[in-house]
Design a protein around this motif. Structure first.
Motif, PDB file in Angstrom:
ATOM      1  N   SER A  87      32.922  31.806  28.050  1.00  0.00           N
ATOM      2  CA  SER A  87      33.410  33.178  28.183  1.00  0.00           C
ATOM      3  C   SER A  87      34.845  33.302  27.670  1.00  0.00           C
ATOM      4  O   SER A  87      35.636  32.354  27.762  1.00  0.00           O
ATOM      5  CB  SER A  87      33.394  33.619  29.651  1.00  0.00           C
ATOM      6  OG  SER A  87      32.146  33.422  30.262  1.00  0.00           O
ATOM      7  N   GLN A  88      35.158  34.480  27.155  1.00  0.00           N
ATOM      8  CA  GLN A  88      36.562  34.792  26.930  1.00  0.00           C
ATOM      9  C   GLN A  88      37.224  35.013  28.299  1.00  0.00           C
ATOM     10  O   GLN A  88      36.549  35.343  29.278  1.00  0.00           O
ATOM     11  CB  GLN A  88      36.703  36.045  26.068  1.00  0.00           C
ATOM     12  CG  GLN A  88      36.557  35.797  24.570  1.00  0.00           C
ATOM     13  CD  GLN A  88      37.672  34.937  23.987  1.00  0.00           C
ATOM     14  OE1 GLN A  88      38.835  35.045  24.394  1.00  0.00           O
ATOM     15  NE2 GLN A  88      37.312  34.065  23.043  1.00  0.00           N
ATOM     16  N   PRO A  89      38.537  34.799  28.410  1.00  0.00           N
ATOM     17  CA  PRO A  89      39.215  35.003  29.692  1.00  0.00           C
ATOM     18  C   PRO A  89      38.974  36.400  30.249  1.00  0.00           C
ATOM     19  O   PRO A  89      38.830  37.374  29.498  1.00  0.00           O
ATOM     20  CB  PRO A  89      40.692  34.789  29.334  1.00  0.00           C
ATOM     21  CG  PRO A  89      40.654  33.855  28.159  1.00  0.00           C
ATOM     22  CD  PRO A  89      39.446  34.269  27.372  1.00  0.00           C
ATOM     23  N   TRP A  90      38.918  36.484  31.571  1.00  0.00           N
ATOM     24  CA  TRP A  90      38.704  37.743  32.280  1.00  0.00           C
ATOM     25  C   TRP A  90      40.049  38.276  32.743  1.00  0.00           C
ATOM     26  O   TRP A  90      40.806  37.588  33.443  1.00  0.00           O
ATOM     27  CB  TRP A  90      37.789  37.518  33.481  1.00  0.00           C
ATOM     28  CG  TRP A  90      37.481  38.754  34.277  1.00  0.00           C
ATOM     29  CD1 TRP A  90      37.041  39.947  33.794  1.00  0.00           C
ATOM     30  CD2 TRP A  90      37.568  38.911  35.706  1.00  0.00           C
ATOM     31  NE1 TRP A  90      36.848  40.845  34.824  1.00  0.00           N
ATOM     32  CE2 TRP A  90      37.166  40.236  35.999  1.00  0.00           C
ATOM     33  CE3 TRP A  90      37.944  38.058  36.750  1.00  0.00           C
ATOM     34  CZ2 TRP A  90      37.135  40.725  37.306  1.00  0.00           C
ATOM     35  CZ3 TRP A  90      37.914  38.548  38.041  1.00  0.00           C
ATOM     36  CH2 TRP A  90      37.516  39.872  38.318  1.00  0.00           C
ATOM     37  N   ALA A  91      40.375  39.503  32.349  1.00  0.00           N
ATOM     38  CA  ALA A  91      41.630  40.145  32.733  1.00  0.00           C
ATOM     39  C   ALA A  91      41.373  41.119  33.880  1.00  0.00           C
ATOM     40  O   ALA A  91      40.414  41.897  33.843  1.00  0.00           O
ATOM     41  CB  ALA A  91      42.234  40.873  31.540  1.00  0.00           C
ATOM     42  N   PHE A  92      42.240  41.080  34.898  1.00  0.00           N
ATOM     43  CA  PHE A  92      42.078  41.965  36.045  1.00  0.00           C
ATOM     44  C   PHE A  92      43.420  42.135  36.744  1.00  0.00           C
ATOM     45  O   PHE A  92      44.374  41.390  36.505  1.00  0.00           O
ATOM     46  CB  PHE A  92      41.030  41.425  37.017  1.00  0.00           C
ATOM     47  CG  PHE A  92      41.343  40.070  37.610  1.00  0.00           C
ATOM     48  CD1 PHE A  92      41.780  39.948  38.917  1.00  0.00           C
ATOM     49  CD2 PHE A  92      41.179  38.904  36.860  1.00  0.00           C
ATOM     50  CE1 PHE A  92      42.064  38.708  39.465  1.00  0.00           C
ATOM     51  CE2 PHE A  92      41.455  37.658  37.397  1.00  0.00           C
ATOM     52  CZ  PHE A  92      41.904  37.557  38.703  1.00  0.00           C
ATOM     53  N   GLN A  93      43.498  43.131  37.606  1.00  0.00           N
ATOM     54  CA  GLN A  93      44.718  43.387  38.348  1.00  0.00           C
ATOM     55  C   GLN A  93      44.791  42.478  39.570  1.00  0.00           C
ATOM     56  O   GLN A  93      43.785  42.232  40.240  1.00  0.00           O
ATOM     57  CB  GLN A  93      44.796  44.853  38.777  1.00  0.00           C
ATOM     58  CG  GLN A  93      44.916  45.816  37.595  1.00  0.00           C
ATOM     59  CD  GLN A  93      45.154  47.253  38.047  1.00  0.00           C
ATOM     60  OE1 GLN A  93      44.655  47.664  39.073  1.00  0.00           O
ATOM     61  NE2 GLN A  93      45.926  47.996  37.269  1.00  0.00           N
TER      62      GLN A  93
END
Length: 202
Positions: A87-93
């Motif tokens: 997976s590509q990195p997961w971006a989140f708050q």
């Protein structure tokens, strides 16, 4: 800052209070900052059990899986997500409520976190089989190149070169990031790139 090397072998290791894992701190800004006052932080963690993510209010996070079967992530912000080494990195708050389940045993992950009011960031993974050219990054304050697997990785820019083995990385400042960089390897390599940009002060 100019060019700074980071090495997983020399990272500061911190066990989690809940005993479900440990974190290796690769880089933090400003140097010597604590978890309460850093501007940004790059780390790698071993996750040995299911559990909820710590809340980081006012910060943005990106998460990637370096090894293991991966994590099944449940959050209020999206449908359940399986994050694996492909997976590509997961971006989140950072304040998002996230519960992580191990898909099949312990995993090692890679984390980038930055203070939203002052910084933005982007984390991506690259699979390099021979060579890859990074265009000059005009809007980047700090550029991180991290060789996770494979290597040695040759980073060539400004007429000089740096050699990275697996578990090693480079932090480049704004002046160096403005130059095109050629990454080359004789062994297929997994590389993580992080662009960090400081917001203009008001």
């Amino acid at each position: 800052m100019s060019i700074r090397r980071v090495d997983l072998a020399n990272a500061k290791h911190m066990p989690w209070k809940n005993g479900a894992g440990s974190t290796a701190e690769l880089a933090i800004a400003p140097p010597g900052a604590s978890l309460d006052d850093f501007a940004w932080r790059i780390s790698s963690a071993k996750v040995a059990g299911h559990g909820s993510f710590s809340s980081f209010s006012g910060l943005d996070r990106s998460l990637a899986i370096l090894s293991g079967a991966g994590l099944r992530l449940h959050s209020e912000a999206s449908a359940p997500l399986e994050l694996t080494t492909d997976s590509q990195p997961w971006a989140f708050q950072g304040e998002t409520t996230v519960y992580a389940e191990l898909i099949d045993g312990e995993v090692t992950d890679f984390n980038l976190i930055s203070r939203r009011a002052d910084w933005t960031h982007d984390l991506q993974s690259l699979n390099i089989s021979t060579s890859h050219r990074l265009a000059a990054a005009e809007q980047t304050t700090v550029l991180m190149i991290y060789c996770h697997a494979g290597g040695p990785l040759t980073c060539q820019f400004k007429g000089e070169q740096q050699l990275l083995s697996a578990g090693q990385g480079l932090l480049l400042d704004e002046a160096d990031a403005k130059h095109a960089i050629t990454l080359s390897t004789q062994i297929p390599s997994k590389v993580y790139l992080a662009h960090l940009q400081q917001r203009a002060s008001h």
